[in-house]
Design an enzyme around this catalytic site. Sequence first.
Site, PDB file in Angstrom:
ATOM      1  N   ARG A   1     -66.527  61.675 116.605  1.00  0.00           N
ATOM      2  CA  ARG A   1     -66.605  62.458 115.235  1.00  0.00           C
ATOM      3  C   ARG A   1     -67.952  62.141 114.688  1.00  0.00           C
ATOM      4  O   ARG A   1     -68.592  62.681 114.033  1.00  0.00           O
ATOM      5  CB  ARG A   1     -65.529  61.483 114.603  1.00  0.00           C
ATOM      6  CG  ARG A   1     -63.989  61.926 114.840  1.00  0.00           C
ATOM      7  CD  ARG A   1     -63.159  60.817 114.418  1.00  0.00           C
ATOM      8  NE  ARG A   1     -63.095  60.870 112.966  1.00  0.00           N
ATOM      9  CZ  ARG A   1     -62.532  60.146 112.075  1.00  0.00           C
ATOM     10  NH1 ARG A   1     -61.698  59.020 112.670  1.00  0.00           N
ATOM     11  NH2 ARG A   1     -62.523  60.163 110.743  1.00  0.00           N
TER      12      ARG A   1
ATOM     13  N   HIS B   1     -63.120  53.362 102.593  1.00  0.00           N
ATOM     14  CA  HIS B   1     -62.604  53.210 103.879  1.00  0.00           C
ATOM     15  C   HIS B   1     -63.853  53.073 105.019  1.00  0.00           C
ATOM     16  O   HIS B   1     -63.901  53.338 106.049  1.00  0.00           O
ATOM     17  CB  HIS B   1     -61.654  54.431 104.491  1.00  0.00           C
ATOM     18  CG  HIS B   1     -60.526  54.211 103.544  1.00  0.00           C
ATOM     19  ND1 HIS B   1     -59.695  55.227 103.615  1.00  0.00           N
ATOM     20  CD2 HIS B   1     -59.840  53.282 102.917  1.00  0.00           C
ATOM     21  CE1 HIS B   1     -58.589  54.923 102.774  1.00  0.00           C
ATOM     22  NE2 HIS B   1     -58.658  53.577 102.439  1.00  0.00           N
TER      23      HIS B   1
ATOM     24  N   ASN C   1     -55.455  70.234  94.960  1.00  0.00           N
ATOM     25  CA  ASN C   1     -55.325  69.810  96.237  1.00  0.00           C
ATOM     26  C   ASN C   1     -54.836  71.294  96.790  1.00  0.00           C
ATOM     27  O   ASN C   1     -54.304  72.154  96.034  1.00  0.00           O
ATOM     28  CB  ASN C   1     -54.356  68.992  96.512  1.00  0.00           C
ATOM     29  CG  ASN C   1     -54.204  68.194  97.841  1.00  0.00           C
ATOM     30  OD1 ASN C   1     -55.403  67.854  98.369  1.00  0.00           O
ATOM     31  ND2 ASN C   1     -53.137  68.215  98.518  1.00  0.00           N
ATOM     32  N   LEU C   2     -54.822  71.482  98.196  1.00  0.00           N
ATOM     33  CA  LEU C   2     -54.291  72.789  98.900  1.00  0.00           C
ATOM     34  C   LEU C   2     -52.886  72.991  98.399  1.00  0.00           C
ATOM     35  O   LEU C   2     -52.345  73.841  98.185  1.00  0.00           O
ATOM     36  CB  LEU C   2     -54.555  72.804 100.145  1.00  0.00           C
ATOM     37  CG  LEU C   2     -54.213  74.036 100.863  1.00  0.00           C
ATOM     38  CD1 LEU C   2     -55.300  75.040 100.430  1.00  0.00           C
ATOM     39  CD2 LEU C   2     -54.497  74.041 102.548  1.00  0.00           C
ATOM     40  N   GLU C   3     -52.019  71.774  98.487  1.00  0.00           N
ATOM     41  CA  GLU C   3     -50.418  71.913  98.115  1.00  0.00           C
ATOM     42  C   GLU C   3     -50.180  70.514  97.490  1.00  0.00           C
ATOM     43  O   GLU C   3     -51.059  69.422  97.613  1.00  0.00           O
ATOM     44  CB  GLU C   3     -49.759  72.062  99.365  1.00  0.00           C
ATOM     45  CG  GLU C   3     -50.249  70.936 100.402  1.00  0.00           C
ATOM     46  CD  GLU C   3     -49.683  71.489 101.851  1.00  0.00           C
ATOM     47  OE1 GLU C   3     -49.502  72.470 102.228  1.00  0.00           O
ATOM     48  OE2 GLU C   3     -49.856  70.463 102.598  1.00  0.00           O
TER      49      GLU C   3
HETATM   50  C1  BV8 Z   1     -54.815  47.535 103.150  1.00  0.00           C
HETATM   51  C2  BV8 Z   1     -60.624  55.110 108.127  1.00  0.00           C
HETATM   52  C3  BV8 Z   1     -54.394  45.357 102.279  1.00  0.00           C
HETATM   53  C4  BV8 Z   1     -60.322  55.615 109.648  1.00  0.00           C
HETATM   54  C5  BV8 Z   1     -58.608  55.175 107.072  1.00  0.00           C
HETATM   55  C6  BV8 Z   1     -47.140  49.222 106.536  1.00  0.00           C
HETATM   56  C7  BV8 Z   1     -47.778  48.427 107.629  1.00  0.00           C
HETATM   57  C8  BV8 Z   1     -49.074  48.218 107.443  1.00  0.00           C
HETATM   58  C9  BV8 Z   1     -49.805  48.770 106.506  1.00  0.00           C
HETATM   59  C10 BV8 Z   1     -49.168  49.475 105.431  1.00  0.00           C
HETATM   60  C11 BV8 Z   1     -47.783  49.464 105.668  1.00  0.00           C
HETATM   61  N1  BV8 Z   1     -47.514  50.172 104.194  1.00  0.00           N
HETATM   62  C12 BV8 Z   1     -48.547  50.390 103.471  1.00  0.00           C
HETATM   63  C13 BV8 Z   1     -49.601  49.902 104.474  1.00  0.00           C
HETATM   64  C14 BV8 Z   1     -50.857  49.900 103.814  1.00  0.00           C
HETATM   65  C15 BV8 Z   1     -51.665  50.802 104.794  1.00  0.00           C
HETATM   66  C16 BV8 Z   1     -51.366  52.317 104.389  1.00  0.00           C
HETATM   67  O1  BV8 Z   1     -51.297  52.816 103.373  1.00  0.00           O
HETATM   68  N2  BV8 Z   1     -50.514  52.891 105.324  1.00  0.00           N
HETATM   69  C17 BV8 Z   1     -49.782  54.085 105.350  1.00  0.00           C
HETATM   70  C18 BV8 Z   1     -49.917  54.778 106.485  1.00  0.00           C
HETATM   71  C19 BV8 Z   1     -48.353  53.965 104.836  1.00  0.00           C
HETATM   72  N3  BV8 Z   1     -53.018  50.788 104.264  1.00  0.00           N
HETATM   73  C20 BV8 Z   1     -53.801  50.038 104.938  1.00  0.00           C
HETATM   74  O2  BV8 Z   1     -53.750  49.400 105.697  1.00  0.00           O
HETATM   75  C21 BV8 Z   1     -55.197  49.872 103.919  1.00  0.00           C
HETATM   76  N4  BV8 Z   1     -55.544  48.473 103.879  1.00  0.00           N
HETATM   77  O3  BV8 Z   1     -53.661  48.084 102.726  1.00  0.00           O
HETATM   78  O4  BV8 Z   1     -55.162  46.273 103.046  1.00  0.00           O
HETATM   79  C22 BV8 Z   1     -54.495  45.631 100.785  1.00  0.00           C
HETATM   80  C23 BV8 Z   1     -53.356  46.154 100.083  1.00  0.00           C
HETATM   81  C24 BV8 Z   1     -53.653  46.294  98.857  1.00  0.00           C
HETATM   82  C25 BV8 Z   1     -54.897  46.023  98.130  1.00  0.00           C
HETATM   83  C26 BV8 Z   1     -56.028  45.634  98.979  1.00  0.00           C
HETATM   84  C27 BV8 Z   1     -55.882  45.357 100.446  1.00  0.00           C
HETATM   85  C28 BV8 Z   1     -56.286  50.399 104.541  1.00  0.00           C
HETATM   86  C29 BV8 Z   1     -56.131  51.850 104.789  1.00  0.00           C
HETATM   87  C30 BV8 Z   1     -57.358  52.587 105.559  1.00  0.00           C
HETATM   88  C31 BV8 Z   1     -57.241  53.087 106.893  1.00  0.00           C
HETATM   89  N5  BV8 Z   1     -58.349  53.907 107.104  1.00  0.00           N
HETATM   90  N6  BV8 Z   1     -59.526  55.791 107.455  1.00  0.00           N
HETATM   91  C32 BV8 Z   1     -60.845  56.924 109.981  1.00  0.00           C
HETATM   92  O5  BV8 Z   1     -60.988  57.669 109.121  1.00  0.00           O
HETATM   93  O6  BV8 Z   1     -61.057  56.970 111.174  1.00  0.00           O
HETATM   94  S1  BV8 Z   1     -57.362  56.040 106.308  1.00  0.00           S
HETATM   95  C33 BV8 Z   1     -57.294  57.745 106.585  1.00  0.00           C
HETATM   96  O7  BV8 Z   1     -56.156  58.222 105.767  1.00  0.00           O
HETATM   97  C34 BV8 Z   1     -58.530  58.323 106.003  1.00  0.00           C
HETATM   98  O8  BV8 Z   1     -59.302  57.430 105.161  1.00  0.00           O
HETATM   99  C35 BV8 Z   1     -58.036  59.239 105.120  1.00  0.00           C
HETATM  100  O9  BV8 Z   1     -58.979  59.683 104.155  1.00  0.00           O
HETATM  101  C36 BV8 Z   1     -56.945  58.595 104.442  1.00  0.00           C
HETATM  102  C37 BV8 Z   1     -55.837  59.258 103.576  1.00  0.00           C
HETATM  103  O10 BV8 Z   1     -55.654  60.527 104.479  1.00  0.00           O
HETATM  104  P1  BV8 Z   1     -56.361  61.625 103.596  1.00  0.00           P
HETATM  105  O11 BV8 Z   1     -57.628  61.751 103.162  1.00  0.00           O
HETATM  106  O12 BV8 Z   1     -55.141  62.118 102.239  1.00  0.00           O
HETATM  107  O13 BV8 Z   1     -55.646  63.062 104.581  1.00  0.00           O
HETATM  108  P2  BV8 Z   1     -54.489  63.789 104.787  1.00  0.00           P
HETATM  109  O14 BV8 Z   1     -54.696  64.726 106.146  1.00  0.00           O
HETATM  110  O15 BV8 Z   1     -53.518  62.809 104.884  1.00  0.00           O
HETATM  111  O16 BV8 Z   1     -54.310  64.882 103.421  1.00  0.00           O
HETATM  112  C38 BV8 Z   1     -55.419  65.843 103.392  1.00  0.00           C
HETATM  113  C39 BV8 Z   1     -54.985  66.530 102.123  1.00  0.00           C
HETATM  114  O17 BV8 Z   1     -55.769  67.717 101.782  1.00  0.00           O
HETATM  115  C40 BV8 Z   1     -53.503  67.150 102.388  1.00  0.00           C
HETATM  116  O18 BV8 Z   1     -52.654  66.946 101.322  1.00  0.00           O
HETATM  117  C41 BV8 Z   1     -53.927  68.653 102.291  1.00  0.00           C
HETATM  118  O19 BV8 Z   1     -52.953  69.518 101.827  1.00  0.00           O
HETATM  119  C42 BV8 Z   1     -55.066  68.858 101.584  1.00  0.00           C
HETATM  120  N7  BV8 Z   1     -56.122  69.909 102.261  1.00  0.00           N
HETATM  121  C43 BV8 Z   1     -56.326  70.390 103.460  1.00  0.00           C
HETATM  122  N8  BV8 Z   1     -57.235  71.318 103.178  1.00  0.00           N
HETATM  123  C44 BV8 Z   1     -57.510  71.292 101.966  1.00  0.00           C
HETATM  124  C45 BV8 Z   1     -56.935  70.449 101.217  1.00  0.00           C
HETATM  125  N9  BV8 Z   1     -56.968  70.092  99.988  1.00  0.00           N
HETATM  126  C46 BV8 Z   1     -58.091  71.082  99.436  1.00  0.00           C
HETATM  127  N10 BV8 Z   1     -58.722  72.232 100.097  1.00  0.00           N
HETATM  128  C47 BV8 Z   1     -58.456  72.325 101.295  1.00  0.00           C
HETATM  129  N11 BV8 Z   1     -59.305  73.194 102.081  1.00  0.00           N
END
Ligand code: BV8
Length: 241
Positions: free
Chosen positions: A61, A113, A207-209
Amino acid sequence: MTASAGRHIVVLTGAGISKESGLSTFRDADGIWAEVRIEDVATPDAFARDPAGVHQFYNTRRRRLAGGDIRPNAAHVALANLERAWPANVTVVTQNIDDLHERAGSRNLVHMHGELLKVRCSACGAVVPCTDSVGTEELCGECGTKGAIRPHVVWFGEMPLELDRIDAALDACATFVSIGTSGNVYPAAGFVDRVRSRSHVHAVELNLEPSEGAGRFGETVYGPATEVVPAFVARLLGALG
Ligand code: BV8
């Protein structure tokens, strides 16, 4: 349109804002998580288990991002223009680890992140720029430790960066705009709830959707970021009179 002049704005961005620049999102059908599993490449356990495999995931990447044919798009540029022209603070909080916001001119920017074009030494904490591949034999240029270099990226289960700065911006803003994020990942996905707990804050989803949190926004506009973001910024700046 309730965003009035002289009131601070916070913009949260996700992978969708960089899609039209040629970078993959995560959860779209052609997204990153359709190719690899979070558990294999984006957790501390994955890195402990297979550091070479995780380095390869980020090296691929990083080389693509630094390769020269990935550029900021009209949505990134519109946000940089808003920051320059708006009479109060505009803070961009991005979940993205690409450098497209800064290359478009955004300055008041938080990479919650981490950043793909930086690596960190787990021994001394030094964070240094990197546009190439790194591996398990790397020497830290600061402390000389071998094999302690990791991507400067926040993995699942790790603490996001600059949360105090983000919370202060959220608690001071009059307008919160969420762009290009599916609202799946916390704590970012919860920012809209934090601002909604205060009265008179306008929450917008571009957002797209509809995202997971679509119903929590007072205004939603759907379409590609390169169309809906410049139009939204033009409306904001036009309302300044
Ligand atoms: C934390 C870096 C404690 C890596 C990333 C159960 C078990 C363990 C953990 C958890 C759990 N439940 C909840 C958690 C917390 C967990 C979490 O949320 N898990 C999820 C999966 C449930 N979170 C964490 O672990 C975080 N840390 O919680 O620490 C804490 C708690 C509270 C307060 C402080 C600390 C750490 C999370 C960070 C992980 N690292 N990235 C890498 O990049 O390789 S996350 C990764 O997902 C990216 O950063 C990304 O940005 C992020 C979110 O995804 P999106 O950006 O939204 O991307 P996605 O594809 O999902 O969506 C794209 C959107 O764009 C879509 O809606 C689409 O329709 C739209 N789109 C597409 N094309 C277009 C468009 N919009 C406009 N125009 C277009 N053309």
